[in-house]
Scaffold this motif. Structure first.
Motif, mmCIF file in Angstrom:
data_model
loop_
_atom_site.group_PDB
_atom_site.id
_atom_site.type_symbol
_atom_site.label_atom_id
_atom_site.label_comp_id
_atom_site.label_asym_id
_atom_site.label_seq_id
_atom_site.Cartn_x
_atom_site.Cartn_y
_atom_site.Cartn_z
ATOM 1 N N ASP A 219 0.867 -1.177 0.000
ATOM 2 C CA ASP A 219 0.000 0.000 0.000
ATOM 3 C C ASP A 219 0.910 1.235 0.000
ATOM 4 N N LEU A 220 1.239 1.706 -1.190
ATOM 5 C CA LEU A 220 2.264 2.750 -1.336
ATOM 6 C C LEU A 220 1.631 4.099 -1.683
ATOM 7 N N PRO A 221 2.310 5.181 -1.321
ATOM 8 C CA PRO A 221 1.720 6.509 -1.559
ATOM 9 C C PRO A 221 1.689 6.893 -3.033
ATOM 10 N N ASP A 222 0.874 7.906 -3.322
ATOM 11 C CA ASP A 222 0.799 8.449 -4.687
ATOM 12 C C ASP A 222 1.917 9.477 -4.849
ATOM 13 N N VAL A 223 2.827 9.202 -5.759
ATOM 14 C CA VAL A 223 3.955 10.129 -5.958
ATOM 15 C C VAL A 223 3.838 10.863 -7.299
ATOM 16 N N SER A 224 2.706 10.702 -7.951
ATOM 17 C CA SER A 224 2.603 11.215 -9.324
ATOM 18 C C SER A 224 2.764 12.736 -9.407
ATOM 19 N N GLY A 225 2.495 13.448 -8.306
ATOM 20 C CA GLY A 225 2.589 14.907 -8.343
ATOM 21 C C GLY A 225 3.951 15.442 -7.930
ATOM 22 N N LEU A 226 4.875 14.559 -7.584
ATOM 23 C CA LEU A 226 6.175 15.026 -7.091
ATOM 24 C C LEU A 226 7.159 15.282 -8.234
ATOM 25 N N VAL A 227 7.982 16.295 -8.057
ATOM 26 C CA VAL A 227 9.005 16.617 -9.059
ATOM 27 C C VAL A 227 10.266 15.821 -8.727
ATOM 28 N N VAL A 228 10.795 15.158 -9.740
ATOM 29 C CA VAL A 228 12.000 14.343 -9.546
ATOM 30 C C VAL A 228 13.184 15.018 -10.234
ATOM 31 N N GLY A 229 14.222 15.300 -9.479
ATOM 32 C CA GLY A 229 15.455 15.845 -10.050
ATOM 33 C C GLY A 229 16.481 14.740 -10.183
ATOM 34 N N GLU B 163 12.728 19.043 -17.946
ATOM 35 C CA GLU B 163 13.462 20.313 -18.049
ATOM 36 C C GLU B 163 14.907 20.067 -17.659
ATOM 37 N N GLY B 164 15.764 21.042 -17.946
ATOM 38 C CA GLY B 164 17.160 20.959 -17.524
ATOM 39 C C GLY B 164 17.516 22.145 -16.647
ATOM 40 N N ALA B 165 18.486 21.946 -15.744
ATOM 41 C CA ALA B 165 18.939 23.037 -14.864
ATOM 42 C C ALA B 165 20.306 22.652 -14.321
ATOM 43 N N ASP B 166 21.015 23.622 -13.759
ATOM 44 C CA ASP B 166 22.265 23.186 -13.114
ATOM 45 C C ASP B 166 21.897 22.381 -11.860
ATOM 46 N N ASN B 167 22.873 21.626 -11.346
ATOM 47 C CA ASN B 167 22.560 20.697 -10.248
ATOM 48 C C ASN B 167 21.929 21.406 -9.047
ATOM 49 N N ALA B 168 22.380 22.626 -8.754
ATOM 50 C CA ALA B 168 21.848 23.333 -7.578
ATOM 51 C C ALA B 168 20.373 23.681 -7.777
ATOM 52 N N GLU B 169 20.044 24.193 -8.943
ATOM 53 C CA GLU B 169 18.638 24.537 -9.198
ATOM 54 C C GLU B 169 17.777 23.271 -9.258
ATOM 55 N N CYS B 170 18.348 22.251 -9.858
ATOM 56 C CA CYS B 170 17.655 20.955 -9.930
ATOM 57 C C CYS B 170 17.309 20.474 -8.519
ATOM 58 N N ALA B 171 18.277 20.525 -7.610
ATOM 59 C CA ALA B 171 18.045 20.064 -6.234
ATOM 60 C C ALA B 171 17.006 20.945 -5.542
ATOM 61 N N ARG B 172 17.130 22.243 -5.739
ATOM 62 C CA ARG B 172 16.236 23.199 -5.060
ATOM 63 C C ARG B 172 14.786 22.993 -5.491
ATOM 64 N N ARG B 173 14.576 22.732 -6.767
ATOM 65 C CA ARG B 173 13.206 22.692 -7.291
ATOM 66 C C ARG B 173 12.565 21.311 -7.240
ATOM 67 N N SER B 174 13.312 20.302 -6.811
ATOM 68 C CA SER B 174 12.765 18.931 -6.841
ATOM 69 C C SER B 174 12.319 18.474 -5.460
ATOM 70 N N ASP B 175 11.335 17.580 -5.439
ATOM 71 C CA ASP B 175 10.906 16.959 -4.182
ATOM 72 C C ASP B 175 11.767 15.733 -3.892
ATOM 73 N N ILE B 176 12.054 14.977 -4.941
ATOM 74 C CA ILE B 176 12.873 13.770 -4.840
ATOM 75 C C ILE B 176 14.101 13.999 -5.717
ATOM 76 N N VAL B 177 15.296 13.755 -5.168
ATOM 77 C CA VAL B 177 16.514 14.040 -5.933
ATOM 78 C C VAL B 177 17.336 12.753 -6.062
ATOM 79 N N ILE B 178 17.452 12.266 -7.284
ATOM 80 C CA ILE B 178 18.240 11.061 -7.554
ATOM 81 C C ILE B 178 19.684 11.480 -7.813
ATOM 82 N N VAL B 179 20.620 10.804 -7.141
ATOM 83 C CA VAL B 179 22.042 11.116 -7.332
ATOM 84 C C VAL B 179 22.603 10.115 -8.336
ATOM 85 N N ALA B 180 22.945 10.603 -9.525
ATOM 86 C CA ALA B 180 23.437 9.712 -10.601
ATOM 87 C C ALA B 180 24.746 10.254 -11.173
ATOM 88 N N VAL B 181 25.658 10.593 -10.270
ATOM 89 C CA VAL B 181 26.995 11.043 -10.702
ATOM 90 C C VAL B 181 27.990 9.904 -10.458
#
Ligand code: NAP
Length: 237
Positions: A17-27, A75-93
């Protein structure tokens, strides 16, 4: 309240029984690379709003523009803006840039749900092998560097080739999800489950992330031997 009532436990929560994440922004930090680009593509294709991050905003915009030809919501952004504007942030470096990247984004990542998918690996003439980070794993390094973020680990075993292949409808694999908070691992499991064919399975706390990250060395051996893009399934759950 009677003594019988006082000992009655709340019914166990259904782990699926998992939450609805469809409205979250993923960076996706490092979203211009194969893994990040593949995840961004799959999540956007599933309807998620995605921000590709890069050290250079123009590179992120270019990657988002390319993917935007086949999917909406990237969309694209630098990493800082990406982190700031996202709810969930995937680290893929890459592992080499992991600590430095996260240290530089500590403020932007406060309160964010961080999903680390970094596999610390070395390569020599015998093939891939697991490195041993001082903190235990990449995920534990992230947790140490980001005390005010909600660090989880997932998406380690995916093939970036399959993720990016537009002809493939379903990604046939489970995703092991690790973390300290059940609410956070539920969110990441739900995110994995947005991608057709994929299922997020809770796989323990971050102190057990090392094995999960290291297993990729074995999968690389499998892939080389069988010319495959192997995934994993956890049976009987
Ligand atoms: N490839 C896979 O199949 C796969 C599968 C599962 C997990 N992973 C993990 O995902 C991570 C990314 O893999 P990848 O194959 O996509 O790697 P990659 O292409 O080598 O790197 C991803 C992006 O990270 C940025 N980057 C490169 N060096 C960096 C540094 N020193 N510091 C900060 N950013 C840097 C680059 O973006 P900008 O130059 O635009 O900043 C690059 O496009 C790795 O840690 C890997 O273990 C990969």
């Amino acid at each position: 309240m009677t003594s019988t009532e006082s000992v009655q436990k709340a019914p166990a929560k259904d782990p699926w029984d998992l939450p609805d994440v469809s409205g979250l922004v993923v960076g996706v930090l490092g979203g211009t690379g194969d893994q990040g680009r593949g995840l961004a593509y799959r999540l956007a294709r599933a309807g998620q709003k995605v921000i590709i991050g890069s050290r250079v905003a123009e590179r992120a915009a270019a990657a988002a523009g390319e993917l935007g030809r086949s999917v909406e919501g990237i969309e694209g952004a630098d990493n800082a803006e990406c982190a700031r504007r996202s709810d969930i942030v995937i680290v893929a470096v890459p592992w080499d840039g992991h600590a430095k990247t996260l240290e530089s984004l500590r403020a932007e990542l406060v309160g964010k749900l961080v999903v680390d998918c970094v596999n610390p690996l070395g390569f020599d003439k015998k093939g891939a092998y697991a490195l041993k980070p001082e903190e235990g794993s990449a995920a534990e390094q992230a947790a140490a560097l980001l005390p005010e973020s909600r660090v989880t680990a997932a998406f380690h075993h995916l093939s970036a080739v399959l993720l990016q292949d537009e002809a493939i409808e379903e990604i046939d694999t489970d995703v092991m999800v690790l973390g300290e908070s059940r609410a956070d691992t539920d969110l990441v499991q739900a995110l994995a489950g947005r991608i057709p064919g994929m299922r997020g399975v809770f796989a323990g706390r971050l102190r057990n992330a090392h094995q999960v990250e290291s297993l990729v060395a074995n999968l690389i051996s499998v892939n080389r031997r069988y010319k495959a893009h192997a995934g994993l399934r956890v049976t009987d759950v």
